[in-house]
Scaffold this motif. Structure first.
Motif, PDB file in Angstrom:
ATOM      1  N   LEU A 197      68.773  53.042  35.352  1.00 30.18           N
ATOM      2  CA  LEU A 197      67.752  51.623  36.221  1.00 30.18           C
ATOM      3  C   LEU A 197      67.209  51.533  37.719  1.00 30.18           C
ATOM      4  O   LEU A 197      66.432  50.861  37.767  1.00 30.18           O
ATOM      5  CB  LEU A 197      69.040  50.301  35.880  1.00 30.18           C
ATOM      6  CG  LEU A 197      69.403  49.806  34.382  1.00 30.18           C
ATOM      7  CD1 LEU A 197      70.644  48.451  34.889  1.00 30.18           C
ATOM      8  CD2 LEU A 197      68.457  49.080  33.842  1.00 30.18           C
ATOM      9  N   ALA A 198      68.118  52.253  38.080  1.00 31.14           N
ATOM     10  CA  ALA A 198      67.404  53.078  39.228  1.00 31.14           C
ATOM     11  C   ALA A 198      66.157  53.843  39.783  1.00 31.14           C
ATOM     12  O   ALA A 198      65.453  53.084  40.277  1.00 31.14           O
ATOM     13  CB  ALA A 198      68.510  53.587  40.237  1.00 31.14           C
ATOM     14  N   THR A 199      65.746  54.207  38.336  1.00 31.69           N
ATOM     15  CA  THR A 199      64.872  54.841  38.301  1.00 31.69           C
ATOM     16  C   THR A 199      63.558  54.115  37.786  1.00 31.69           C
ATOM     17  O   THR A 199      62.261  54.223  38.419  1.00 31.69           O
ATOM     18  CB  THR A 199      64.806  56.444  37.504  1.00 31.69           C
ATOM     19  OG1 THR A 199      65.824  57.230  38.218  1.00 31.69           O
ATOM     20  CG2 THR A 199      63.906  57.168  37.347  1.00 31.69           C
ATOM     21  N   ILE A 200      63.971  53.351  37.025  1.00 27.30           N
ATOM     22  CA  ILE A 200      63.071  52.219  36.474  1.00 27.30           C
ATOM     23  C   ILE A 200      62.311  51.066  37.527  1.00 27.30           C
ATOM     24  O   ILE A 200      61.322  51.325  37.940  1.00 27.30           O
ATOM     25  CB  ILE A 200      63.381  51.323  35.111  1.00 27.30           C
ATOM     26  CG1 ILE A 200      63.708  52.553  33.967  1.00 27.30           C
ATOM     27  CG2 ILE A 200      62.321  50.677  34.946  1.00 27.30           C
ATOM     28  CD1 ILE A 200      64.146  52.019  32.888  1.00 27.30           C
ATOM     29  N   GLY A 201      63.538  51.126  38.502  1.00 29.23           N
ATOM     30  CA  GLY A 201      63.584  50.203  39.259  1.00 29.23           C
ATOM     31  C   GLY A 201      62.793  50.359  40.391  1.00 29.23           C
ATOM     32  O   GLY A 201      62.747  49.456  41.707  1.00 29.23           O
ATOM     33  N   GLY A 202      62.416  51.915  40.777  1.00 29.85           N
ATOM     34  CA  GLY A 202      61.798  52.607  41.431  1.00 29.85           C
ATOM     35  C   GLY A 202      62.586  52.403  42.751  1.00 29.85           C
ATOM     36  O   GLY A 202      62.164  53.159  43.968  1.00 29.85           O
ATOM     37  N   GLN A 203      63.508  52.324  42.418  1.00 29.12           N
ATOM     38  CA  GLN A 203      64.979  53.067  43.637  1.00 29.12           C
ATOM     39  C   GLN A 203      64.904  54.820  43.467  1.00 29.12           C
ATOM     40  O   GLN A 203      65.438  54.740  45.127  1.00 29.12           O
ATOM     41  CB  GLN A 203      66.526  52.297  43.904  1.00 29.12           C
ATOM     42  CG  GLN A 203      66.773  50.679  43.700  1.00 29.12           C
ATOM     43  CD  GLN A 203      66.077  49.948  42.755  1.00 29.12           C
ATOM     44  OE1 GLN A 203      66.466  50.138  41.211  1.00 29.12           O
ATOM     45  NE2 GLN A 203      64.955  49.264  42.877  1.00 29.12           N
ATOM     46  N   THR A 204      64.739  55.124  43.564  1.00 25.39           N
ATOM     47  CA  THR A 204      65.091  56.758  42.235  1.00 25.39           C
ATOM     48  C   THR A 204      63.328  56.834  42.060  1.00 25.39           C
ATOM     49  O   THR A 204      62.595  55.555  41.528  1.00 25.39           O
ATOM     50  CB  THR A 204      65.882  57.117  42.341  1.00 25.39           C
ATOM     51  OG1 THR A 204      66.345  56.636  41.017  1.00 25.39           O
ATOM     52  CG2 THR A 204      67.059  56.817  42.913  1.00 25.39           C
ATOM     53  N   GLU A 205      62.914  58.074  41.900  1.00 26.31           N
ATOM     54  CA  GLU A 205      61.937  58.318  41.636  1.00 26.31           C
ATOM     55  C   GLU A 205      61.842  59.431  39.870  1.00 26.31           C
ATOM     56  O   GLU A 205      61.070  58.979  38.798  1.00 26.31           O
ATOM     57  CB  GLU A 205      60.668  59.040  42.345  1.00 26.31           C
ATOM     58  CG  GLU A 205      60.530  58.042  43.558  1.00 26.31           C
ATOM     59  CD  GLU A 205      61.054  58.101  44.755  1.00 26.31           C
ATOM     60  OE1 GLU A 205      61.187  57.439  45.315  1.00 26.31           O
ATOM     61  OE2 GLU A 205      62.148  58.854  45.451  1.00 26.31           O
ATOM     62  N   VAL A 206      62.522  60.257  40.058  1.00 25.80           N
ATOM     63  CA  VAL A 206      62.591  60.837  39.044  1.00 25.80           C
ATOM     64  C   VAL A 206      64.604  61.263  38.581  1.00 25.80           C
ATOM     65  O   VAL A 206      65.762  60.838  39.137  1.00 25.80           O
ATOM     66  CB  VAL A 206      62.727  62.363  39.772  1.00 25.80           C
ATOM     67  CG1 VAL A 206      63.199  63.482  39.058  1.00 25.80           C
ATOM     68  CG2 VAL A 206      61.368  62.634  40.338  1.00 25.80           C
ATOM     69  N   MET A 207      64.347  61.687  36.879  1.00 24.96           N
ATOM     70  CA  MET A 207      66.257  61.554  37.259  1.00 24.96           C
ATOM     71  C   MET A 207      66.033  62.523  35.187  1.00 24.96           C
ATOM     72  O   MET A 207      64.807  62.708  34.959  1.00 24.96           O
ATOM     73  CB  MET A 207      67.046  60.116  36.675  1.00 24.96           C
ATOM     74  CG  MET A 207      67.877  60.413  35.425  1.00 24.96           C
ATOM     75  SD  MET A 207      68.873  58.654  35.653  1.00 24.96           S
ATOM     76  CE  MET A 207      70.711  59.087  35.447  1.00 24.96           C
ATOM     77  N   ALA A 208      66.599  63.244  34.782  1.00 25.35           N
ATOM     78  CA  ALA A 208      67.206  63.821  33.619  1.00 25.35           C
ATOM     79  C   ALA A 208      68.125  63.431  33.005  1.00 25.35           C
ATOM     80  O   ALA A 208      69.465  63.657  33.464  1.00 25.35           O
ATOM     81  CB  ALA A 208      66.996  65.736  33.906  1.00 25.35           C
ATOM     82  N   PRO A 209      68.337  62.434  32.413  1.00 27.06           N
ATOM     83  CA  PRO A 209      69.195  61.519  31.805  1.00 27.06           C
ATOM     84  C   PRO A 209      68.702  62.370  30.439  1.00 27.06           C
ATOM     85  O   PRO A 209      68.397  63.350  29.916  1.00 27.06           O
ATOM     86  CB  PRO A 209      68.759  60.482  31.438  1.00 27.06           C
ATOM     87  CG  PRO A 209      67.273  60.323  31.337  1.00 27.06           C
ATOM     88  CD  PRO A 209      67.031  61.083  32.379  1.00 27.06           C
ATOM     89  N   VAL A 210      70.544  61.766  29.434  1.00 29.57           N
ATOM     90  CA  VAL A 210      70.457  62.764  28.352  1.00 29.57           C
ATOM     91  C   VAL A 210      69.301  61.478  27.489  1.00 29.57           C
ATOM     92  O   VAL A 210      68.773  61.137  27.393  1.00 29.57           O
ATOM     93  CB  VAL A 210      71.119  62.467  27.541  1.00 29.57           C
ATOM     94  CG1 VAL A 210      72.870  63.725  28.346  1.00 29.57           C
ATOM     95  CG2 VAL A 210      72.319  61.587  27.421  1.00 29.57           C
TER      96      VAL A 210
END
Length: 328
Positions: A197-210
């Motif tokens: 949710l943070a990555t989608i919302g723009g609080q963060t830019e990148v993630m490697a979820p499963v």
């Protein structure tokens, strides 16, 4: 002591020992006689939680008891692990183990308040799962090359989310960043769903979820998939390359899940739970759900859990140690 009294004493001691042994055997043979707890280190809603609940349902039916999932997120899984270790080693409290809890945390939390090898015993392997290195579309990052160029242009400016410090979603990005020669700032969250949710919302830019957690958001164009951490491309994302295809090697099998118990849990209880896992792996509904999540079933003897953990610690230890990661 008179001989007659000595003989009586020996007889009474023998009866006591026999009674104690019989009681222990009966207790183990009657397992389970009450509900079993399965502690999960992630918040509800993520793929780990989904897998845990499916195993609890099917294995519970196989052993004739209710297995209750309890979510204890936070602190990179330390809260969940400690909760499991605070309970007796009787098979009534289990832990959803993972590469994070059983391997990666030892390189992040120093000193780690538990010893994965000595404090736990493997019960059963459940699954392996790919990760998807992803970016918020608003960043303009559409490929691994885009990410590399943007990160190198402004070291540390890009933020990446994870499901918690030391979690596999954290260290997967750290390891990939190290391989690419880039630097990003880590922002840990209390679970995979929160990080997404943070990555989608723009609080963060990148993630490697499963894979299973990322897929619906990729399908809805809320995340841009850059690469999958798996041996081959996935059917649902055929246009997304693997890291190996892009020249970044060693990330084919980073994610796995298992069930573990406190060390000292009776071997026959462990074996009963291991055999009950066949109901999970053989269920058509489970197989269909795992496929939709991009998750691969993984089975084997209980010993395979700790053997896999030892293998991964040996393979990734030098690189993780060089990163000098530590919990603040």
């Amino acid at each position: 002591m008179p001989k007659a009294i000595t003989n009586v004493y020996k007889i009474l001691m023998g009866v006591a020992v026999a009674a104690a042994t019989a009681t222990t055997v009966f207790a183990q043979a009657s397992y389970p006689s009450r509900p079993v707890r399965l502690i999960v280190s992630q918040a509800p809603g993520g793929s780990s939680d989904t897998i845990a609940r499916m195993w609890a349902e099917h294995a519970g039916k196989a052993i004739g008891a209710t297995i209750v999932v309890e979510n204890k997120p936070g602190a990179g899984g330390l809260i969940a692990a400690q909760n499991a270790l605070n309970a007796p080693a009787d098979g009534y409290t289990l832990l959803l183990g993972s590469v994070s809890l059983m391997v990666l945390n030892q390189f992040t939390y120093k000193p780690l308040p538990y010893n994965p090898e000595k404090d736990f015993v493997g019960v059963t392997m459940l699954t392996t799962v790919p990760f998807v290195l992803s970016a918020n579309p608003a960043t303009g990052i559409k490929t691994l090359k885009d990410l590399t160029e943007k990160a190198k242009a402004a070291p540390g400016k890009l933020n990446f989310a994870s499901a918690g410090l030391g979690n596999s979603t954290h260290l997967a990005v750290e390891l990939v960043s190290n391989a690419l020669g880039i630097s990003m700032t880590h922002i840990p969250y209390k679970g995979e769903a929160d990080g997404i949710l943070a990555t989608i919302g723009g609080q963060t830019e990148v993630m490697a979820p499963v894979y299973g957690t990322a897929l619906p958001h990729i399908k809805n164009h809320k995340l841009n998939p850059l690469a999958v951490l798996s041996p081959q491309r996935t059917p649902e994302l055929p246009d997304v390359p693997t890291l190996g295809e892009l020249g970044v090697k060693g990330f084919d099998n980073m994610g796995w899940s298992a069930v573990v118990a406190r060390a000292g849990t009776p071997a026959d209880v462990v074996e009963k739970l291991n055999k009950a896992t066949a109901a999970f792996h053989q269920s058509p509904d489970v197989q269909a759900k795992l496929k939709s999540m991009g998750v691969i079933p993984m089975s084997g003897p209980s010993a395979l859990v700790m053997e896999t953990a030892a293998r991964d610690a040996k393979a990734w230890g030098p690189t993780l140690g060089a990163l000098n990661l530590s919990a603040k």
